[in-house]
Design a protein around this motif. Sequence first.
Motif, PDB file in Angstrom:
ATOM      1  N   PHE B  39      -2.370  -1.033  20.047  1.00 57.21           N
ATOM      2  CA  PHE B  39      -1.173  -0.742  20.840  1.00 57.21           C
ATOM      3  C   PHE B  39      -1.531  -0.479  22.298  1.00 57.21           C
ATOM      4  CE2 PHE B  39       0.882   0.728  16.732  1.00 57.21           C
ATOM      5  CZ  PHE B  39       1.631  -0.416  16.645  1.00 57.21           C
ATOM      6  N   ILE B  42      -2.092  -3.746  23.993  1.00 57.00           N
ATOM      7  CA  ILE B  42      -0.833  -4.450  24.269  1.00 57.00           C
ATOM      8  C   ILE B  42      -0.124  -3.793  25.458  1.00 57.00           C
ATOM      9  CG2 ILE B  42       1.431  -4.959  23.306  1.00 57.00           C
ATOM     10  CD1 ILE B  42      -0.002  -5.275  20.603  1.00 57.00           C
ATOM     11  N   SER B  43      -0.201  -2.457  25.524  1.00 54.07           N
ATOM     12  CA  SER B  43       0.362  -1.772  26.687  1.00 54.07           C
ATOM     13  C   SER B  43      -0.326  -2.232  27.964  1.00 54.07           C
ATOM     14  CB  SER B  43       0.196  -0.260  26.546  1.00 54.07           C
ATOM     15  OG  SER B  43       1.229   0.262  25.777  1.00 54.07           O
ATOM     16  N   TYR B  46       1.261  -5.323  29.049  1.00 57.69           N
ATOM     17  CA  TYR B  46       2.546  -5.073  29.710  1.00 57.69           C
ATOM     18  C   TYR B  46       2.327  -4.671  31.165  1.00 57.69           C
ATOM     19  CZ  TYR B  46       5.259  -5.148  25.378  1.00 57.69           C
ATOM     20  OH  TYR B  46       5.886  -5.510  24.233  1.00 57.69           O
ATOM     21  N   LEU B  54       7.908  -0.759  29.810  1.00 57.67           N
ATOM     22  CA  LEU B  54       7.624  -1.207  28.443  1.00 57.67           C
ATOM     23  C   LEU B  54       6.272  -0.687  27.982  1.00 57.67           C
ATOM     24  CD1 LEU B  54       8.900  -4.872  28.369  1.00 57.67           C
ATOM     25  CD2 LEU B  54       9.923  -2.836  27.393  1.00 57.67           C
ATOM     26  N   ALA B  55       5.297  -0.692  28.897  1.00 60.72           N
ATOM     27  CA  ALA B  55       3.955  -0.234  28.533  1.00 60.72           C
ATOM     28  C   ALA B  55       3.998   1.204  28.055  1.00 60.72           C
ATOM     29  CB  ALA B  55       3.022  -0.372  29.736  1.00 60.72           C
ATOM     30  N   ASN B  58       5.925   1.694  24.811  1.00 61.74           N
ATOM     31  CA  ASN B  58       5.100   1.244  23.685  1.00 61.74           C
ATOM     32  C   ASN B  58       4.142   2.345  23.256  1.00 61.74           C
ATOM     33  OD1 ASN B  58       4.138  -0.712  21.890  1.00 61.74           O
ATOM     34  ND2 ASN B  58       2.431  -1.183  23.245  1.00 61.74           N
ATOM     35  N   VAL B  59       3.522   3.008  24.242  1.00 64.26           N
ATOM     36  CA  VAL B  59       2.594   4.087  23.907  1.00 64.26           C
ATOM     37  C   VAL B  59       3.343   5.260  23.277  1.00 64.26           C
ATOM     38  CG1 VAL B  59       1.088   5.836  24.890  1.00 64.26           C
ATOM     39  CG2 VAL B  59       0.860   3.491  25.605  1.00 64.26           C
ATOM     40  N   TYR B  62       5.127   3.903  19.671  1.00 60.69           N
ATOM     41  CA  TYR B  62       4.233   3.455  18.601  1.00 60.69           C
ATOM     42  C   TYR B  62       3.026   4.369  18.457  1.00 60.69           C
ATOM     43  CZ  TYR B  62       7.075  -0.586  17.938  1.00 60.69           C
ATOM     44  OH  TYR B  62       8.125  -1.393  17.649  1.00 60.69           O
TER      45      TYR B  62
END
Lengths: 357, 176
Positions: B39, B42-43, B46, B54-55, B58-59, B62
């Motif tokens: 995750f 993926i951040s 972003y 979004l980053a 997401n953190v 998730y």
Amino acid sequence: MLLLQVDTALIIEKVILISVILMGSLGIAMYATWGERKVAAVMQDRLGPDRAGPFGLLQPLADGLKLFFKEEIIPDRSTRFIFILGPCLAMLTALMTSAVVPWGPDYTTATGHVVSFQVADINIGMLFVFGVVSLGVYGVMLGGWASNNKFSLLSSIRAASQAISYELALGISLIALLMLTGTLSLREIVAQQHGFWNDGYFSWNFFKQPVGFIIFLTCAFAELNRAPFDLPECESELNMGYHQEYSSMKLGFYLFAEYINMFVSSAIIVTLFFGGYNFPFMDKVAAGAGPMLFTIICILVLLTKVVCMILFFMFIRWTVPRFRYDQLMKLGWRSLIPLALINMLVTGVLILWVFKK
Amino acid sequence: MAIYDILFWVLSAIAVGCALGVILSRNPVNSVMFLIITFFAISGHYVLMNAQFLAIVNVIVYAGAIMVLFLFVIMLMNLNADVEPQKGQLVQLAGVISGGVFFLVILAAIKSAKPELMDKTSTNIGLISDLGKVLFTKYVLPFEISSVLFLSAMIGAVVIGKKEETKPLTHNGEEE
């Protein structure tokens, strides 16, 4: 990509700033342990530490040395890697939040170069703080689980459920503040609270969001595992808590991370609600003093406010007795969350209806 | 190679490597840790696309909330590599089929996507003010419907988690 084209001077400047902030938070956290013992002593009519150096000022150093020289024991049946990772994560998340705090106003040198006293001005500063807070529980959870001790496990489960419950109210109280400020960047939030009096009202957010502040403060106590919400380290029920199997400096990291967290969250509370480095009549001071002196005064004002906040945390710890676990959960879910929701609605109504923004 | 490409490839390597680690490691706690690192990678992607909001969301959502609950469950069940339950053949077969179908869907989606549509230097859609405007103007209906979906999921959880209506026991264990 524009974001990543940085020059060397900026990198050097930021590295210096980061080192100063890291060293500063470690130093302040170190003396917060001394301060805590002195505050406790004063409130209980004792002397407190007074043997190492004048007024016991060398006590934190002595404690640190003692922890370093202790034998390091890793339990036989523990999950070794995660056991070591736990205190590292606790320390890491404790130190990360200080990156978005604006420690002082921009300082322009004689050559026109602007020095910023904030490591990173990201436009989601408030959410960054929230994100790091939500990660903070991993250190406790993993450490407690990896110890392979049922008291540690119980304690880390307590810590996790407490953190998750209070994060909700914390987030909702921040939404009300966000609606008021219209920005998530901590730098702009501080800039909006310029001085002390603006347009016939106090400019600090504390006076605009008193309920939000109380909710945020209560949740901060819970997130920091500070008394009266220090259920994860409740000695009478759990022996010692999630760090029961830890020894030497790994134990020190856990204990120390709490004080760093306290310092950084005091800085965040001051930034969000008490105007950060702003102080009354700052424009007159800025006109009178040089830019260098003014910057130093601003940083000192911020640090003074932070120290007052830390002292407040300590007074509460030695005044209010510890909650029971069901009382803690009831307070979080049945009082703070509805209160935060009502506060959010009232704030929205006031902004749209009364102030017509 | 520009710094953007270096970061992109490093983050991609971390994301794919840790995603493999999630399914290959025997210890569930290690899987959770790998998933958390995924995750974060993926951040990072972003952030590279200038989608800071979004980053961080997401953190928060998730890594900060969902994975804490995962870890919570794993801790309570105290699953370890040596006590991992062995699944039956039929369950394994069903898993392979559904996973394969999902893989096909993803593959089709990637094949039809046009990566050149994304201009990585000038997109500001991930910044919070732009995202908010889009969500509350163009996509307001799907947004509100999904919030109703969450509400119904929440009520469902409360209904399932509610205690069954039984007669309360007295202190010495007899029914009143």
